[in-house]
Scaffold this active site. Structure first.
Site, PDB file in Angstrom:
ATOM      1  N   GLU A  23       4.528 -11.422  -5.706  1.00  0.00           N
ATOM      2  CA  GLU A  23       3.465 -11.580  -6.703  1.00  0.00           C
ATOM      3  C   GLU A  23       3.852 -11.065  -8.083  1.00  0.00           C
ATOM      4  O   GLU A  23       3.234 -11.424  -9.065  1.00  0.00           O
ATOM      5  CB  GLU A  23       2.181 -10.883  -6.220  1.00  0.00           C
ATOM      6  CG  GLU A  23       2.221  -9.355  -6.145  1.00  0.00           C
ATOM      7  CD  GLU A  23       2.824  -8.806  -4.846  1.00  0.00           C
ATOM      8  OE1 GLU A  23       3.592  -9.533  -4.181  1.00  0.00           O
ATOM      9  OE2 GLU A  23       2.541  -7.633  -4.517  1.00  0.00           O
ATOM     10  N   SER A  77     -22.143 -11.212 -27.461  1.00  0.00           N
ATOM     11  CA  SER A  77     -21.434 -10.301 -28.362  1.00  0.00           C
ATOM     12  C   SER A  77     -20.407 -11.044 -29.193  1.00  0.00           C
ATOM     13  O   SER A  77     -19.856 -10.506 -30.147  1.00  0.00           O
ATOM     14  CB  SER A  77     -20.715  -9.228 -27.535  1.00  0.00           C
ATOM     15  OG  SER A  77     -19.626  -9.825 -26.840  1.00  0.00           O
ATOM     16  N   GLY A  78     -20.115 -12.284 -28.809  1.00  0.00           N
ATOM     17  CA  GLY A  78     -19.043 -13.002 -29.487  1.00  0.00           C
ATOM     18  C   GLY A  78     -17.720 -12.809 -28.762  1.00  0.00           C
ATOM     19  O   GLY A  78     -16.735 -13.468 -29.067  1.00  0.00           O
ATOM     20  N   GLY A  79     -17.686 -11.896 -27.796  1.00  0.00           N
ATOM     21  CA  GLY A  79     -16.490 -11.713 -26.962  1.00  0.00           C
ATOM     22  C   GLY A  79     -16.339 -12.886 -25.997  1.00  0.00           C
ATOM     23  O   GLY A  79     -17.261 -13.697 -25.848  1.00  0.00           O
ATOM     24  N   VAL A  80     -15.173 -12.944 -25.349  1.00  0.00           N
ATOM     25  CA  VAL A  80     -14.871 -14.112 -24.515  1.00  0.00           C
ATOM     26  C   VAL A  80     -15.888 -14.280 -23.375  1.00  0.00           C
ATOM     27  O   VAL A  80     -16.440 -15.368 -23.183  1.00  0.00           O
ATOM     28  CB  VAL A  80     -13.458 -13.989 -23.883  1.00  0.00           C
ATOM     29  CG1 VAL A  80     -13.088 -15.252 -23.148  1.00  0.00           C
ATOM     30  CG2 VAL A  80     -12.428 -13.667 -24.943  1.00  0.00           C
ATOM     31  N   ASP A  81     -16.132 -13.190 -22.635  1.00  0.00           N
ATOM     32  CA  ASP A  81     -16.957 -13.327 -21.432  1.00  0.00           C
ATOM     33  C   ASP A  81     -18.388 -13.762 -21.759  1.00  0.00           C
ATOM     34  O   ASP A  81     -18.907 -14.698 -21.166  1.00  0.00           O
ATOM     35  CB  ASP A  81     -16.984 -12.005 -20.641  1.00  0.00           C
ATOM     36  CG  ASP A  81     -15.575 -11.545 -20.272  1.00  0.00           C
ATOM     37  OD1 ASP A  81     -14.660 -12.392 -20.296  1.00  0.00           O
ATOM     38  OD2 ASP A  81     -15.397 -10.348 -19.981  1.00  0.00           O
ATOM     39  N   SER A  82     -19.009 -13.070 -22.715  1.00  0.00           N
ATOM     40  CA  SER A  82     -20.400 -13.428 -22.984  1.00  0.00           C
ATOM     41  C   SER A  82     -20.488 -14.804 -23.635  1.00  0.00           C
ATOM     42  O   SER A  82     -21.446 -15.545 -23.413  1.00  0.00           O
ATOM     43  CB  SER A  82     -21.108 -12.355 -23.817  1.00  0.00           C
ATOM     44  OG  SER A  82     -20.618 -12.310 -25.128  1.00  0.00           O
ATOM     45  N   SER A  83     -19.476 -15.190 -24.416  1.00  0.00           N
ATOM     46  CA  SER A  83     -19.508 -16.518 -25.041  1.00  0.00           C
ATOM     47  C   SER A  83     -19.430 -17.615 -23.991  1.00  0.00           C
ATOM     48  O   SER A  83     -20.174 -18.597 -24.035  1.00  0.00           O
ATOM     49  CB  SER A  83     -18.337 -16.700 -26.009  1.00  0.00           C
ATOM     50  OG  SER A  83     -18.375 -15.715 -26.998  1.00  0.00           O
ATOM     51  N   CYS A  89       5.199  -6.314   1.796  1.00  0.00           N
ATOM     52  CA  CYS A  89       5.560  -4.905   1.711  1.00  0.00           C
ATOM     53  C   CYS A  89       4.875  -4.102   2.825  1.00  0.00           C
ATOM     54  O   CYS A  89       5.190  -4.296   3.988  1.00  0.00           O
ATOM     55  CB  CYS A  89       5.255  -4.365   0.316  1.00  0.00           C
ATOM     56  SG  CYS A  89       6.109  -2.827   0.011  1.00  0.00           S
ATOM     57  N   TYR A  90       3.912  -3.245   2.493  1.00  0.00           N
ATOM     58  CA  TYR A  90       3.209  -2.510   3.556  1.00  0.00           C
ATOM     59  C   TYR A  90       2.624  -3.484   4.577  1.00  0.00           C
ATOM     60  O   TYR A  90       2.658  -3.244   5.783  1.00  0.00           O
ATOM     61  CB  TYR A  90       2.082  -1.665   2.935  1.00  0.00           C
ATOM     62  CG  TYR A  90       1.347  -0.817   3.950  1.00  0.00           C
ATOM     63  CD1 TYR A  90       1.850   0.412   4.331  1.00  0.00           C
ATOM     64  CD2 TYR A  90       0.149  -1.256   4.515  1.00  0.00           C
ATOM     65  CE1 TYR A  90       1.178   1.193   5.274  1.00  0.00           C
ATOM     66  CE2 TYR A  90      -0.530  -0.481   5.446  1.00  0.00           C
ATOM     67  CZ  TYR A  90      -0.009   0.740   5.819  1.00  0.00           C
ATOM     68  OH  TYR A  90      -0.667   1.509   6.744  1.00  0.00           O
ATOM     69  N   LYS A 128      -9.807 -13.011 -15.830  1.00  0.00           N
ATOM     70  CA  LYS A 128      -9.909 -13.226 -17.280  1.00  0.00           C
ATOM     71  C   LYS A 128      -9.250 -14.539 -17.722  1.00  0.00           C
ATOM     72  O   LYS A 128      -9.799 -15.279 -18.534  1.00  0.00           O
ATOM     73  CB  LYS A 128      -9.239 -12.050 -18.003  1.00  0.00           C
ATOM     74  CG  LYS A 128      -9.543 -11.984 -19.478  1.00  0.00           C
ATOM     75  CD  LYS A 128     -10.866 -11.324 -19.695  1.00  0.00           C
ATOM     76  CE  LYS A 128     -11.207 -11.172 -21.148  1.00  0.00           C
ATOM     77  NZ  LYS A 128     -12.481 -10.453 -21.296  1.00  0.00           N
ATOM     78  N   GLY A 145       0.847  -1.186   0.000  1.00  0.00           N
ATOM     79  CA  GLY A 145       0.000   0.000   0.000  1.00  0.00           C
ATOM     80  C   GLY A 145       0.882   1.234   0.000  1.00  0.00           C
ATOM     81  O   GLY A 145       2.074   1.138   0.308  1.00  0.00           O
ATOM     82  N   HIS A 171       7.979  -8.006  -3.213  1.00  0.00           N
ATOM     83  CA  HIS A 171       6.703  -8.394  -3.833  1.00  0.00           C
ATOM     84  C   HIS A 171       6.821  -9.736  -4.541  1.00  0.00           C
ATOM     85  O   HIS A 171       7.185  -9.773  -5.716  1.00  0.00           O
ATOM     86  CB  HIS A 171       6.269  -7.323  -4.846  1.00  0.00           C
ATOM     87  CG  HIS A 171       5.840  -6.049  -4.213  1.00  0.00           C
ATOM     88  ND1 HIS A 171       4.572  -5.870  -3.707  1.00  0.00           N
ATOM     89  CD2 HIS A 171       6.513  -4.898  -3.966  1.00  0.00           C
ATOM     90  CE1 HIS A 171       4.478  -4.652  -3.192  1.00  0.00           C
ATOM     91  NE2 HIS A 171       5.642  -4.043  -3.337  1.00  0.00           N
TER      92      HIS A 171
END
Ligand code: XMP
Length: 515
Positions: free
Chosen positions: A172, A224-230, A82-83, A371, A55, A170
């Site tokens: 990560e 929409s044909g996008g990844v999420d909606s598909s 870290c923080y 994602k 942070g 870090h």
């Protein structure tokens, strides 16, 4: 769905989502919460471990984010980063001070306690990513120092008996060479997680859950044909079959052949046999966009018209019980329901209720996924790779990749140029390397000569960027021969174009889109 959980308590660090993603890469489910979350709530979630993020503050500051000592007395393993590490020391009786110089960048860390559970199988000297001004000058009672650097006496410390671990760097971020190993040592080795978070079980469990929730109800999904909606649509169709109807609006601003490709996969002849309604609304959108030049206005018109078209289709379908939305976890976090970034961004309409469809409840089947996990779920569901790994594509589509007025002729030019560009990039084997690339149509016409004829045609702009988070980006250094081939093919094959340019601008000061 009962699964083990690790909690990331967010203290406003820029890597909060990254921490959670790395934990999930260890097949351990992880959620982000603000540091303001009450201890009772944390207890009720019964986490296997707690990670405190970095942070921007100094933990000894009066109004700085903090947490009560109780957090470290729950008997649940805690890892402070870290923080988070400094805060752990500060709260438990150690000392944190401002250093004379900031330690920033890749730094060699020397592990002093090789048998520390956090550093199991980690090299004695290892490269880590440091970014701090304050440093731990004195560890808290009960702790021992487990690593240091030349500038930092306490790069890591632990109280192994109470399972409390502090790491100044870090783990990560990818610059920390063995960071994933350290995080996995914490969640598996220290917290004893059995790693039960997998996409195949997510898909299976989600299908069962959706089935139970939906019963015999009717479900509507905008595809929409996008990844999420598909992925959301296929998941729903596996769960409730013909109770689901998907509406796909072709606004005439999609890439070349894209609407047919979407129909081939999701339409009646595709493998999923969805109840698929394709609305060919191209002309409607072109009419609305006639004469409009300003990019924000174009975006608004396209967005509003999309709603109108969807609304009309929804009316034909009649009342439904559920509406599907492709919300994913970063939307949830960034809209304030997860960590601290909450306060900064509030534009995501998470769980927002569109009032233009007659429905009772929203289903957001991907709400818990990052994602890359959505993509994994997509592959698990058998969705073709070219759709699962699709480049991001803005909702307003080519409407914002055409500078100035949008017309059917201009759409055709940019579609054809873009298709050639994408084909050549794929042929050169660069498609996985460049994060996003596309052609845009400038509104500039200039004089050229073709054969013996004078031309007065448009200039196409090629864009190609490398980026991790799409918040900042660098222009991709595409080999000259590839660009040159794209240029000559576009000029030869696309009528109306006599110049091709490559956009070298990074973001900032540019944006990724060319609008
Ligand atoms: P910019 O142009 O803001 O784009 O640097 C960052 C990323 O966001 C995508 N983008 C959009 N995605 N609806 C979307 O779903 C939009 O209106 C939109 N505008 C930009 C862009 O393609 C890039 O990946």
């Amino acid at each position: 769905m009962k699964r083990e959980l690790v909690i990331v308590l967010d203290f406003g660090g820029q890597y909060n989502q990254l921490v959670a993603r790395r934990v999930r890469e260890c097949n351990v489910y992880c959620e982000i919460y603000s540091y303001r979350t009450e201890i009772e709530k944390i207890k009720s979630m019964n986490p296997k471990g707690i990670i405190l993020t970095g942070g921007p503050n100094s933990c000894y500051g009066e109004d700085s984010p903090t947490y009560s000592k109780e957090l470290f007395e729950l008997g649940i393993p805690v890892l402070g980063l870290c923080y988070g590490a400094q805060l752990m020391m500060h709260v438990l009786g150690g000392k944190v001070e401002r250093a004379k110089v900031r330690e920033y960048g890749k730094t060699e860390v020397v592990i002093d306690k090789a048998q520390s559970k956090i550093f199991e199988n980690v090299s004695k000297k290892t490269v880590c990513w440091m970014s701090h001004f304050d440093y731990i000058s004195q560890i808290a009672p009960g702790f021992e120092i487990t690593a240091h650097t030349s500038d930092c006496p306490v790069a890591a410390a632990e109280n192994a008996e109470n399972r409390l671990y502090a790491i100044q760097f870090h783990p990560e971020v990818l610059h920390t060479a063995e960071g994933t190993k350290m995080l996995s040592n914490f969640v598996l080795g220290v917290c004893g997680c059995i790693a039960d978070w997998r996409m195949d079980s997510f898909v299976e469990e989600s299908i069962a859950q959706i089935r139970e929730r939906v019963g015999s109800g009717k479900v509507l999904c905008a595809l929409s044909g996008g990844v999420d909606s598909s992925v959301a649509a296929v998941l729903l169709s596996k769960a409730v079959g013909s109770q689901l109807t998907c509406v796909f609006v072709d606004h005439g601003l999609l890439r070349k052949d894209e609407s047919d490709e979407v129909e081939a996969v999701f339409g009646p002849l595709g493998p999923y046999k969805l109840n698929f309604v394709r609305v060919n609304a191209q002309q409607r959108f072109y009419n609305k966009l006639a004469g409009v030049k300003e990019p924000e206005e174009k975006r608004k018109i396209i967005g509003e018209e999309f709603i109108r078209v969807f609304e009309e289709e929804a009316k034909k379908i009649g009342a439904v019980d559920f509406l599907v939305q492709g919300t994913i976890y970063p939307d949830v976090v960034e809209s304030g329901l997860g960590g601290e970034s909450a306060v900064i961004k509030s534009h995501h309409n998470v769980g927002g209720l569109p009032d233009y469809v007659d429905f009772k409840e929203i289903i957001e089947p991907l709400r818990d996924l990052f994602k890359d996990e959505v993509r994994k779920a997509g592959l698990e569901l058998g969705i073709p790779e070219h759709l699962v790994f699709r480049q991001p594509f803005p909702g307003p589509g080519l409407g914002i990749r055409i500078i100035g007025e949008v017309t059917a002729d201009k759409v055709k030019i940019v579609q054809d140029a873009d298709a050639i560009y994408r084909e050549e990039i794929a042929k050169a084997g660069l498609d996985k390397e460049i994060s996003q690339y596309f052609a845009a149509l400038t509104n500039m016409r200039s004089v050229g000569v073709m054969g013996d004829e004078r031309t007065y045609d448009y200039a196409v702009a090629l864009r190609g960027v490398k980026t991790v988070d799409f918040m900042t980006a660098e222009a991709a250094d595409i080999p000259y021969e590839v660009l040159s081939r794209v240029m000559s093919r576009i000029i030869n094959e696309v009528k109306g174009v006599n110049r091709v340019m490559y956009d070298l601008t990074s973001k900032p000061p540019g944006t990724i889109e060319f609008e």
